[in-house]
Design a protein around this motif. Structure first.
Motif, PDB file in Angstrom:
ATOM      1  N   UNK A  66       0.817  -1.214   0.000  1.00  0.00           N
ATOM      2  CA  UNK A  66       0.000   0.000   0.000  1.00  0.00           C
ATOM      3  C   UNK A  66       0.856   1.271   0.000  1.00  0.00           C
ATOM      4  N   UNK A  67       1.943   1.358   0.794  1.00  0.00           N
ATOM      5  CA  UNK A  67       2.747   2.594   0.743  1.00  0.00           C
ATOM      6  C   UNK A  67       3.321   2.868  -0.654  1.00  0.00           C
ATOM      7  N   UNK A  68       3.738   1.816  -1.366  1.00  0.00           N
ATOM      8  CA  UNK A  68       4.276   2.020  -2.712  1.00  0.00           C
ATOM      9  C   UNK A  68       3.175   2.454  -3.674  1.00  0.00           C
ATOM     10  N   UNK A  69       1.978   1.889  -3.511  1.00  0.00           N
ATOM     11  CA  UNK A  69       0.848   2.322  -4.336  1.00  0.00           C
ATOM     12  C   UNK A  69       0.582   3.806  -4.109  1.00  0.00           C
ATOM     13  N   UNK A  70       0.640   4.228  -2.849  1.00  0.00           N
ATOM     14  CA  UNK A  70       0.412   5.642  -2.540  1.00  0.00           C
ATOM     15  C   UNK A  70       1.442   6.546  -3.175  1.00  0.00           C
ATOM     16  N   UNK A  71       2.710   6.107  -3.181  1.00  0.00           N
ATOM     17  CA  UNK A  71       3.762   6.944  -3.775  1.00  0.00           C
ATOM     18  C   UNK A  71       3.591   7.050  -5.289  1.00  0.00           C
ATOM     19  N   UNK A  72       3.110   5.963  -5.913  1.00  0.00           N
ATOM     20  CA  UNK A  72       2.848   6.026  -7.356  1.00  0.00           C
ATOM     21  C   UNK A  72       1.697   6.987  -7.638  1.00  0.00           C
ATOM     22  N   UNK A  73       0.628   6.901  -6.866  1.00  0.00           N
ATOM     23  CA  UNK A  73      -0.532   7.770  -7.075  1.00  0.00           C
ATOM     24  C   UNK A  73      -0.181   9.233  -6.837  1.00  0.00           C
ATOM     25  N   UNK A  74       0.701   9.468  -5.869  1.00  0.00           N
ATOM     26  CA  UNK A  74       1.112  10.844  -5.566  1.00  0.00           C
ATOM     27  C   UNK A  74       2.271  11.307  -6.448  1.00  0.00           C
ATOM     28  N   UNK A  75       2.704  10.415  -7.379  1.00  0.00           N
ATOM     29  CA  UNK A  75       3.785  10.703  -8.325  1.00  0.00           C
ATOM     30  C   UNK A  75       5.107  10.972  -7.624  1.00  0.00           C
ATOM     31  N   UNK A  76       5.283  10.400  -6.425  1.00  0.00           N
ATOM     32  CA  UNK A  76       6.578  10.475  -5.755  1.00  0.00           C
ATOM     33  C   UNK A  76       7.537   9.445  -6.356  1.00  0.00           C
ATOM     34  N   UNK A  77       7.003   8.316  -6.819  1.00  0.00           N
ATOM     35  CA  UNK A  77       7.772   7.282  -7.505  1.00  0.00           C
ATOM     36  C   UNK A  77       7.100   7.024  -8.848  1.00  0.00           C
ATOM     37  N   UNK A  78       7.909   6.640  -9.832  1.00  0.00           N
ATOM     38  CA  UNK A  78       7.316   6.269 -11.119  1.00  0.00           C
ATOM     39  C   UNK A  78       6.939   4.802 -11.107  1.00  0.00           C
ATOM     40  N   UNK A  79       5.960   4.455 -11.895  1.00  0.00           N
ATOM     41  CA  UNK A  79       5.546   3.064 -12.002  1.00  0.00           C
ATOM     42  C   UNK A  79       6.703   2.202 -12.494  1.00  0.00           C
ATOM     43  N   UNK A  80       7.510   2.740 -13.430  1.00  0.00           N
ATOM     44  CA  UNK A  80       8.631   1.970 -13.979  1.00  0.00           C
ATOM     45  C   UNK A  80       9.637   1.597 -12.889  1.00  0.00           C
ATOM     46  N   UNK A  82       9.114   1.371  -9.602  1.00  0.00           N
ATOM     47  CA  UNK A  82       8.520   0.432  -8.646  1.00  0.00           C
ATOM     48  C   UNK A  82       8.447  -0.964  -9.247  1.00  0.00           C
ATOM     49  N   UNK A  83       8.058  -1.064 -10.511  1.00  0.00           N
ATOM     50  CA  UNK A  83       7.984  -2.365 -11.180  1.00  0.00           C
ATOM     51  C   UNK A  83       9.368  -2.996 -11.266  1.00  0.00           C
ATOM     52  N   UNK A  84      10.382  -2.186 -11.601  1.00  0.00           N
ATOM     53  CA  UNK A  84      11.746  -2.713 -11.686  1.00  0.00           C
ATOM     54  C   UNK A  84      12.204  -3.266 -10.341  1.00  0.00           C
ATOM     55  N   UNK A  85      11.895  -2.524  -9.268  1.00  0.00           N
ATOM     56  CA  UNK A  85      12.246  -3.007  -7.941  1.00  0.00           C
ATOM     57  C   UNK A  85      11.517  -4.292  -7.581  1.00  0.00           C
ATOM     58  N   UNK A  86      10.245  -4.370  -7.957  1.00  0.00           N
ATOM     59  CA  UNK A  86       9.465  -5.573  -7.677  1.00  0.00           C
ATOM     60  C   UNK A  86      10.020  -6.770  -8.446  1.00  0.00           C
ATOM     61  N   UNK A  87      10.412  -6.552  -9.690  1.00  0.00           N
ATOM     62  CA  UNK A  87      10.985  -7.636 -10.491  1.00  0.00           C
ATOM     63  C   UNK A  87      12.281  -8.143  -9.860  1.00  0.00           C
ATOM     64  N   UNK A  88      13.094  -7.242  -9.316  1.00  0.00           N
ATOM     65  CA  UNK A  88      14.320  -7.674  -8.644  1.00  0.00           C
ATOM     66  C   UNK A  88      13.994  -8.533  -7.430  1.00  0.00           C
ATOM     67  N   UNK A  89      12.981  -8.126  -6.671  1.00  0.00           N
ATOM     68  CA  UNK A  89      12.595  -8.913  -5.501  1.00  0.00           C
ATOM     69  C   UNK A  89      12.111 -10.307  -5.903  1.00  0.00           C
ATOM     70  N   UNK A  90      11.283 -10.356  -6.934  1.00  0.00           N
ATOM     71  CA  UNK A  90      10.755 -11.641  -7.389  1.00  0.00           C
ATOM     72  C   UNK A  90      11.889 -12.523  -7.914  1.00  0.00           C
ATOM     73  N   UNK A  91      12.810 -11.912  -8.673  1.00  0.00           N
ATOM     74  CA  UNK A  91      13.949 -12.669  -9.182  1.00  0.00           C
ATOM     75  C   UNK A  91      14.767 -13.278  -8.068  1.00  0.00           C
ATOM     76  N   UNK A  92      14.963 -12.525  -6.997  1.00  0.00           N
ATOM     77  CA  UNK A  92      15.722 -13.031  -5.862  1.00  0.00           C
ATOM     78  C   UNK A  92      14.983 -14.181  -5.186  1.00  0.00           C
ATOM     79  N   UNK A  93      13.663 -14.040  -5.052  1.00  0.00           N
ATOM     80  CA  UNK A  93      12.883 -15.114  -4.428  1.00  0.00           C
ATOM     81  C   UNK A  93      12.888 -16.374  -5.285  1.00  0.00           C
ATOM     82  N   UNK A  94      12.765 -16.196  -6.611  1.00  0.00           N
ATOM     83  CA  UNK A  94      12.787 -17.358  -7.507  1.00  0.00           C
ATOM     84  C   UNK A  94      14.139 -18.055  -7.460  1.00  0.00           C
ATOM     85  N   UNK A  95      15.227 -17.261  -7.427  1.00  0.00           N
ATOM     86  CA  UNK A  95      16.560 -17.851  -7.327  1.00  0.00           C
ATOM     87  C   UNK A  95      16.688 -18.662  -6.046  1.00  0.00           C
ATOM     88  N   UNK A  96      16.145 -18.122  -4.950  1.00  0.00           N
ATOM     89  CA  UNK A  96      16.201 -18.840  -3.680  1.00  0.00           C
ATOM     90  C   UNK A  96      15.403 -20.139  -3.743  1.00  0.00           C
TER      91      UNK A  96
END
Length: 304
Positions: A66-80, A82-96
């Motif tokens: 929810x905090x990341x969604x709020x930052x995207x809506x408030x244009x504090x972070x770009x969707x690109x 946030x998505x890139x960061x999420x992909x890195x997290x998922x990649x790390x979890x898949x590797x594990x």
């Protein structure tokens, strides 16, 4: 906006296909601002709230907090971003998960008397595994005062890349490699090659030349050609000669052969690296051995 075009919280929830509780949750957290309040103090929302609610739901289905969604809506972070960061997290979890799956298969397939040792090896390695201990090993092993760009190049060549989907055998090879480089005295010999000593000449010149020689020899090793004289061997010997400020002569080649034969070896490292990466790309250890064998073969041929 006219009051009759505003929606109650229930009407907004119905139009969006969500519960009133969901709308209230996002409103309370500031993600879905209300348009106004009725005379009775009830929340009222305009049509733009429906679009915003759809966007919030879409972002949440991607498991964005929810905090990341709020930052995207408030244009504090770009969707690109946030998505890139999420992909890195998922990649790390898949590797594990892939590592854990192969490690469990390794335990499942081994004989009962081997399980205690393999559990110890597996338990010593972080999940997902990191090659940082291997890089530290080489930075300690290399002679001091090498240029930083040369150290980085050597580490890149000597530290293997981990496979994305490891097999149980590769998990075992890496855990043994990790144990080797983190042991108090890794390897069978605790000394350093003669090139690292005070009489070793200029190590930076040597390692620059060795990188070129290994590159030339790699093609020969890959093609499974027997060790022989030629450009790769000449480059190899020249690196040692230039680092010592001498000429490449038959006498120097004979002395060099003796020095290389007496050098401490870390064959265990290269054997495990080959098990981890497969036979398609020769390790620097394999190309070094091929060049030493080519040198010995040339000397033997000249003596015969």
């Amino acid at each position: 906006m006219p009051p009759d075009s505003m929606w109650s919280i229930g009407e907004l929830a119905e139009r969006a296909g969500v519960t009133v509780k969901t709308v209230r949750f996002y409103s309370d957290r500031g993600l879905l601002p209300e348009g106004t309040r009725s005379s009775g103090g009830h929340r009222r929302y305009g049509p733009d709230a429906l679009d915003r609610l759809h966007l919030i739901r879409s972002l949440r289905t991607l498991d964005l907090p929810v905090p990341e969604v709020g930052r995207i809506l408030d244009e504090e972070d770009t969707l690109e971003d946030v998505v890139a960061g999420k992909l890195r997290q998922i990649g790390s979890r898949l590797a594990a998960l892939r590592w854990q799956e192969a490690a469990l298969q390794l335990l499942q397939e081994c004989a009962p008397e081997e399980r205690a040792e393999r559990l110890r090896l597996i338990g010593a390695v972080a999940v997902p595994p990191s090659t940082a201990p291997l890089a530290r090993f080489w930075r300690r092993w290399l002679p001091p005062r090498l240029p930083a760009r040369l150290v980085s190049a050597i580490v890149d060549q000597t530290v293997p890349q981990l496979p994305e989907g490891p097999t149980p055998a590769q998990v075992l090879a890496f855990t043994r490699l990790y144990a080797f480089v983190t042991a108090p005295c890794p390897g069978t010999g605790q000394g350093q090659p003669a090139a690292h000593g005070p009489d070793g000449g200029r190590p930076a010149v040597l390692y620059d030349g060795l990188g070129e020689a290994y590159g030339l020899a790699a093609g020969q090793v890959r093609a499974e050609r027997s060790p022989h004289e030629g450009e790769a061997l000449d480059c190899f010997v020249s690196a040692y000669a230039r680092s010592r400020g001498t000429r490449d002569t038959p006498a120097f080649r004979r002395r060099l052969s003796g020095l290389l034969a007496a050098d401490p070896r870390i064959d265990r490292y290269w054997d495990l690296t080959a098990e981890l990466t497969g036979p398609s790309e020769p390790t620097p250890g394999a190309t070094h051995d091929w060049l030493c064998a080519a040198l010995d073969e040339q000397i033997a041929h000249a003596a015969g």
